[in-house]
Enzyme design. Structure first.
Site, mmCIF file in Angstrom:
data_model
loop_
_atom_site.group_PDB
_atom_site.id
_atom_site.type_symbol
_atom_site.label_atom_id
_atom_site.label_comp_id
_atom_site.label_asym_id
_atom_site.label_seq_id
_atom_site.Cartn_x
_atom_site.Cartn_y
_atom_site.Cartn_z
ATOM 1 N N HIS A 82 0.934 -11.394 9.462
ATOM 2 C CA HIS A 82 1.445 -10.877 8.190
ATOM 3 C C HIS A 82 2.966 -10.924 8.124
ATOM 4 C CE1 HIS A 82 2.481 -6.714 9.547
ATOM 5 N NE2 HIS A 82 1.423 -6.800 10.315
ATOM 6 N N ASP A 84 4.947 -9.074 5.946
ATOM 7 C CA ASP A 84 5.674 -7.843 5.587
ATOM 8 C C ASP A 84 5.925 -6.982 6.807
ATOM 9 O OD1 ASP A 84 2.840 -7.307 5.710
ATOM 10 O OD2 ASP A 84 3.209 -5.376 4.755
ATOM 11 N N ASP A 145 6.286 -6.681 14.536
ATOM 12 C CA ASP A 145 5.062 -6.450 13.756
ATOM 13 C C ASP A 145 5.342 -6.913 12.335
ATOM 14 O OD1 ASP A 145 2.776 -5.596 12.560
ATOM 15 O OD2 ASP A 145 3.153 -3.461 12.836
ATOM 16 N N GLU A 179 0.311 -6.523 4.361
ATOM 17 C CA GLU A 179 -0.682 -5.987 5.297
ATOM 18 C C GLU A 179 -0.440 -4.509 5.556
ATOM 19 O OE1 GLU A 179 -2.559 -4.849 9.126
ATOM 20 O OE2 GLU A 179 -0.466 -4.724 8.559
ATOM 21 N N GLU A 180 0.823 -4.132 5.677
ATOM 22 C CA GLU A 180 1.154 -2.751 6.067
ATOM 23 C C GLU A 180 0.754 -1.739 5.007
ATOM 24 O OE1 GLU A 180 2.033 -1.865 8.920
ATOM 25 O OE2 GLU A 180 3.022 -3.554 9.907
ATOM 26 N N ASP A 202 -1.874 -9.867 15.560
ATOM 27 C CA ASP A 202 -1.250 -8.627 15.103
ATOM 28 C C ASP A 202 -1.516 -7.499 16.096
ATOM 29 O OD1 ASP A 202 0.199 -7.008 13.373
ATOM 30 O OD2 ASP A 202 -1.450 -6.738 11.939
ATOM 31 N N HIS A 385 7.086 -0.075 14.160
ATOM 32 C CA HIS A 385 7.389 0.797 13.006
ATOM 33 C C HIS A 385 8.521 1.767 13.272
ATOM 34 C CE1 HIS A 385 3.119 0.181 11.050
ATOM 35 N NE2 HIS A 385 3.618 -0.921 11.582
HETATM 36 ZN ZN LIG Z 1 0.977 -5.544 11.955
#
Ligand SMILES: [Zn+2]
Length: 415
Positions: A82, A84, A145, A179-180, A202, A385
């Site tokens: 992904h 984003d 990520d 995705e997030e 991922d 994150h």
């Molecule tokens: Zn991810």
């Protein structure tokens, strides 16, 4: 200890991480933020440059491309990552840095002197002596990520396109937006991807192969009060914020919270309250590995809302629960071939596969539900994150090698 793909992976991740591609749950467009298209255009250009076929940015913002196969009649293999980055932390102005030949000590951050990354706070780091470690500079997440996943797939694609003699079937690549925020899989994606089965890149630590995720619902409780001038409100005002507080107090406080659960236990997570005395909105996510457990959490929230409504008939209390994704195990357990292939590919690289249930979801959760079996593979990313996010270049290289093995093994399956 540089390996074959290290320089390319490092260069790619540094380039992709510097592009802000954060998604936004409040965005009503697809993709949710226009900046994700900056990365999409960069990737589409690079895919064309390395000779990929069918390069396309779909109108829902996904980048698709084909690596033509050398083995006829092999099943079409899908590989996804992904684009984003998580809305959970600052993602603007990412300045990635490389700590070469990691020495086992603390890694510091130029833009946040108090911040320290060490094996004490991130245990896997202790296993990375001699590795090249990529982090951000202290004020942002890194976005490994899932740009580590993108770098891995781009490196693999470049390698396969440069070596057309390597045996593999047709490979379809997809880089998805959003995705997030749980909107990575547009309803058109399974058909557009056209894969018999697929994998998301991922996952975290080396060896991770995940085929079980949470089942997930999102819930919004809207409380409508009665607005009045506070000086003359007696008998008139109904304060939505007080009712919101009552609702929160009625929900479990000592169990079923993210901060109190682990393993296979699910939770009810209140993540946002907004509004004012006239109207308030409470946003929740509900998570459980089993559908009955998920339904029970929704029922608990509805009961609490009904109890609050019963205390104040003039108020409106509305609960909306919508499905987000479902545990991919429900589908994969009927045919474990994609999982077994990935296990074999990981073992062939001398790595022990590690499968633990993901306390979250992936694009693969939705894809699997929609008929494209899609387990999740490791990228090496850690502490995602947040400002301590890091990834080892050599771990990403291990992931590239596993993907190359997988492409070869998948070609041996009957289409
Ligand atoms: Zn991810």
């Amino acid at each position: 200890m540089r390996t074959e793909f290290d320089t390319e992976l490092e260069t790619r991740l540094l380039r992709y991480a510097a592009v802000d591609s954060q998604s936004d749950e409040r965005g009503n467009t697809s993709p949710s933020t226009a900046i994700q298209l900056d990365l999409a255009r960069m990737l589409a250009g690079e895919l064309a440059d390395i000779g990929a076929a069918d390069v396309q940015i779909t109108d829902y913002g996904a980048v698709l491309a084909t690596i033509p196969g050398s083995v006829p009649d092999a099943p079409v293999l899908g590989l996804l990552a992904h684009m984003d980055t998580a809305p959970a932390f600052n993602a603007t102005g990412v300045k990635p840095r490389v700590t070469r030949g990691y020495n086992g000590g603390a890694i510091s951050f130029p833009d946040a002197p108090a911040l320290v990354l060490s094996p004490e706070v991130s245990p896997h780091l202790g296993e990375k002596l001699g590795h090249d470690i990529i982090t951000a500079s202290g004020t942002t997440l890194l976005g490994a990520d899932d740009k580590a996943g993108i770098a891995i797939l781009m490196t693999m694609a470049r390698h396969l396109l440069a070596n057309p003699g390597l045996p593999h079937g047709t490979i379809r690549l997809a880089f998805t937006p959003d995705e997030e925020i749980g909107r990575g899989v547009d309803k058109r994606l399974p058909a557009d991807l056209g894969a018999a089965f697929a994998y998301t890149l991922d996952g975290g630590a080396v060896g991770e192969l995940e085929f079980e995720t949470f089942s997930a619902d999102g819930a919004v409780v809207t409380i409508t009060g009665v607005s009045a001038h506070p000086g003359y409100a007696r008998g008139k005002m109904v304060n939505a914020l007080h009712l919101a507080a009552k609702l929160v107090a009625l929900l479990p406080q000592h169990t079923m919270l993210p901060e109190l659960t682990a393993g296979r236990d699910g939770f009810i997570h209140l993540y946002e309250i907004s509004g004012g005395a006239a109207q308030a909105e409470l946003r929740f996510i509900l998570r459980d590995f089993e559908l009955d457990g998920l339904a029970a959490k929704g029922a608990l929230l509805r009961q609490a809302a009904e109890a609050v409504a019963a205390t104040e008939p003039r108020a409106g209390v509305a609960v909306t629960i919508r499905p987000q994704y479902r545990n991919m195990r429900y589908w994969l357990e009927n045919d474990m071939t994609p999982v077994r292939l990935a296990e074999a590919a990981i073992r062939a690289e001398g790595i022990t596969p590690v499968s633990v249930p993901i306390r979250g979801g992936t694009d693969g959760s939705r894809l699997t539900e929609m008929g494209v079996p899609c387990p999740n593979l490791f990228t090496g990313m850690q502490e995602i994150h947040g400002p301590l996010e890091w990834v080892s270049v050599q771990d990403m290289a291990a992931s590239v090698r596993v993907c190359l093995r997988l492409a070869g093994m998948a070609a041996g399956q009957a289409a």
